[in-house]
Design a protein around this motif. Structure first.
Motif, PDB file in Angstrom:
ATOM      1  N   SER A   1       1.051  -0.863   0.043  1.00  0.00           N
ATOM      2  CA  SER A   1       0.367  -0.075  -0.021  1.00  0.00           C
ATOM      3  C   SER A   1       0.948   1.264   0.105  1.00  0.00           C
ATOM      4  O   SER A   1       1.824   1.529   0.352  1.00  0.00           O
ATOM      5  CB  SER A   1      -1.174   0.049   1.465  1.00  0.00           C
ATOM      6  OG  SER A   1      -1.868   0.983   1.410  1.00  0.00           O
ATOM      7  N   THR A   2       0.285   2.338  -0.674  1.00  0.00           N
ATOM      8  CA  THR A   2       1.016   3.368  -0.661  1.00  0.00           C
ATOM      9  C   THR A   2       0.975   4.477   0.370  1.00  0.00           C
ATOM     10  O   THR A   2       1.446   4.521   0.964  1.00  0.00           O
ATOM     11  CB  THR A   2       0.399   4.653  -1.625  1.00  0.00           C
ATOM     12  OG1 THR A   2      -0.975   4.420  -1.145  1.00  0.00           O
ATOM     13  CG2 THR A   2       0.646   4.480  -3.131  1.00  0.00           C
ATOM     14  N   HIS A   3       0.581   4.252   1.476  1.00  0.00           N
ATOM     15  CA  HIS A   3      -0.243   4.022   2.562  1.00  0.00           C
ATOM     16  C   HIS A   3       1.073   3.474   4.168  1.00  0.00           C
ATOM     17  O   HIS A   3       1.293   3.629   5.115  1.00  0.00           O
ATOM     18  CB  HIS A   3      -1.250   3.919   3.786  1.00  0.00           C
ATOM     19  CG  HIS A   3      -2.409   4.496   3.387  1.00  0.00           C
ATOM     20  ND1 HIS A   3      -2.610   5.903   3.568  1.00  0.00           N
ATOM     21  CD2 HIS A   3      -3.598   4.213   1.891  1.00  0.00           C
ATOM     22  CE1 HIS A   3      -3.883   6.003   2.652  1.00  0.00           C
ATOM     23  NE2 HIS A   3      -4.219   5.287   2.170  1.00  0.00           N
TER      24      HIS A   3
ATOM     25  N   SER B   1      -2.719   2.180  -3.928  1.00  0.00           N
ATOM     26  CA  SER B   1      -3.716   2.787  -3.540  1.00  0.00           C
ATOM     27  C   SER B   1      -4.513   1.834  -2.865  1.00  0.00           C
ATOM     28  O   SER B   1      -5.636   1.641  -1.607  1.00  0.00           O
ATOM     29  CB  SER B   1      -4.390   3.614  -3.843  1.00  0.00           C
ATOM     30  OG  SER B   1      -5.557   3.493  -5.056  1.00  0.00           O
ATOM     31  N   ASP B   2      -4.565   0.413  -3.726  1.00  0.00           N
ATOM     32  CA  ASP B   2      -5.263  -0.862  -3.948  1.00  0.00           C
ATOM     33  C   ASP B   2      -4.396  -1.379  -3.219  1.00  0.00           C
ATOM     34  O   ASP B   2      -5.043  -2.932  -2.265  1.00  0.00           O
ATOM     35  CB  ASP B   2      -6.189  -1.389  -4.686  1.00  0.00           C
ATOM     36  CG  ASP B   2      -7.280   0.037  -5.513  1.00  0.00           C
ATOM     37  OD1 ASP B   2      -7.377   0.546  -4.482  1.00  0.00           O
ATOM     38  OD2 ASP B   2      -7.455   0.079  -6.275  1.00  0.00           O
ATOM     39  N   ALA B   3      -3.174  -1.901  -2.598  1.00  0.00           N
ATOM     40  CA  ALA B   3      -2.726  -2.532  -1.779  1.00  0.00           C
ATOM     41  C   ALA B   3      -3.355  -3.208  -0.737  1.00  0.00           C
ATOM     42  O   ALA B   3      -3.713  -1.740   0.206  1.00  0.00           O
ATOM     43  CB  ALA B   3      -1.009  -2.518  -1.782  1.00  0.00           C
ATOM     44  N   ASP B   4      -2.887  -3.897   0.351  1.00  0.00           N
ATOM     45  CA  ASP B   4      -2.952  -4.291   1.890  1.00  0.00           C
ATOM     46  C   ASP B   4      -2.239  -3.722   2.060  1.00  0.00           C
ATOM     47  O   ASP B   4      -0.634  -3.691   2.107  1.00  0.00           O
ATOM     48  CB  ASP B   4      -3.162  -5.514   2.139  1.00  0.00           C
ATOM     49  CG  ASP B   4      -5.035  -6.251   0.907  1.00  0.00           C
ATOM     50  OD1 ASP B   4      -5.303  -5.281   1.005  1.00  0.00           O
ATOM     51  OD2 ASP B   4      -4.275  -7.680   0.563  1.00  0.00           O
ATOM     52  N   ARG B   5      -2.052  -3.261   3.399  1.00  0.00           N
ATOM     53  CA  ARG B   5      -1.512  -2.502   3.831  1.00  0.00           C
ATOM     54  C   ARG B   5      -0.736  -4.094   5.020  1.00  0.00           C
ATOM     55  O   ARG B   5      -1.646  -5.529   5.339  1.00  0.00           O
ATOM     56  CB  ARG B   5      -1.576  -2.194   5.784  1.00  0.00           C
ATOM     57  CG  ARG B   5      -2.291  -0.815   4.753  1.00  0.00           C
ATOM     58  CD  ARG B   5      -2.387   0.547   5.998  1.00  0.00           C
ATOM     59  NE  ARG B   5      -3.571   1.364   5.765  1.00  0.00           N
ATOM     60  CZ  ARG B   5      -3.630   2.681   6.017  1.00  0.00           C
ATOM     61  NH1 ARG B   5      -2.874   2.565   7.293  1.00  0.00           N
ATOM     62  NH2 ARG B   5      -4.380   4.125   5.325  1.00  0.00           N
TER      63      ARG B   5
END
Length: 167
Positions: free
Chosen positions: A85-87, A154-158
């Motif tokens: 995730s980009t997060h 943005s759609d990937a899991d953390r």
């Protein structure tokens, strides 16, 4: 990290005819083993193989096996890409990821394709103050799985093993 190989007796010689054979990763019963090992089990009816180890060790083994197969068969090189995730980066770092000296990143519609340097220790010596610590954390995590790239979107899991930011 360790990998445990268990001997499997075959009733006759086994020849692999299809390299696209599926495999499953299983845990013994519903709970992981006390040492955290997982198993990869493949079988073709009567015969099979089980490879057990930690998640990191199994990923490393699979990547080394793929690389050895590529080398021995002169097949195409297939790269390992870690999906994150980009997060896992603060927004201000994500916004300028390709502007940091020592970072190779390609902007995509929904995030970044981030190159993982092959020699992290040497790369850190060459770029001690230009690469954000958060990027080093991603690279070190990706290196544990022999990833050549990280796809940040943005759609990937953390991933629980990495810090993350809400933005």
């Amino acid at each position: 990290m360790s990998i445990r190989l268990e001997r499997v007796e075959a009733a006759h010689d086994v020849r692999v005819l299809d390299s696209a054979e599926t495999f499953e990763i299983t845990k013994d019963a519903d709970e992981p083993e006390p040492d955290g090992t997982l198993s990869i089990i493949t079988d073709s009816g009567e015969d099979g193989i089980q490879i057990a180890g930690t998640e990191t060790a199994l990923h490393g083994w699979l990547n080394r096996a793929r690389n050895n197969l590529t080398t021995r068969t002169a097949g195409p090189r297939i790269l390992c890409v870690l999906d994150l995730s980009t997060h896992h980066l603060p927004q201000h770092i994500c916004d300028d990821l390709d502007d940091y000296s020592g970072v190779t990143a390609h902007d995509t519609e929904y995030g970044w394709l981030l190159y993982v340097p092959g020699m992290l220790t040497e790369h850190r010596v060459d770029h001690p103050d230009t690469v954000p610590e958060e990027v080093w954390q991603l690279w070190e995590y990706a290196s544990r799985f022999d990833a050549s790239y990280i796809l940040l979107h943005s759609d990937a899991d953390r991933v629980d093993a990495l810090p993350s930011w809400d933005w």
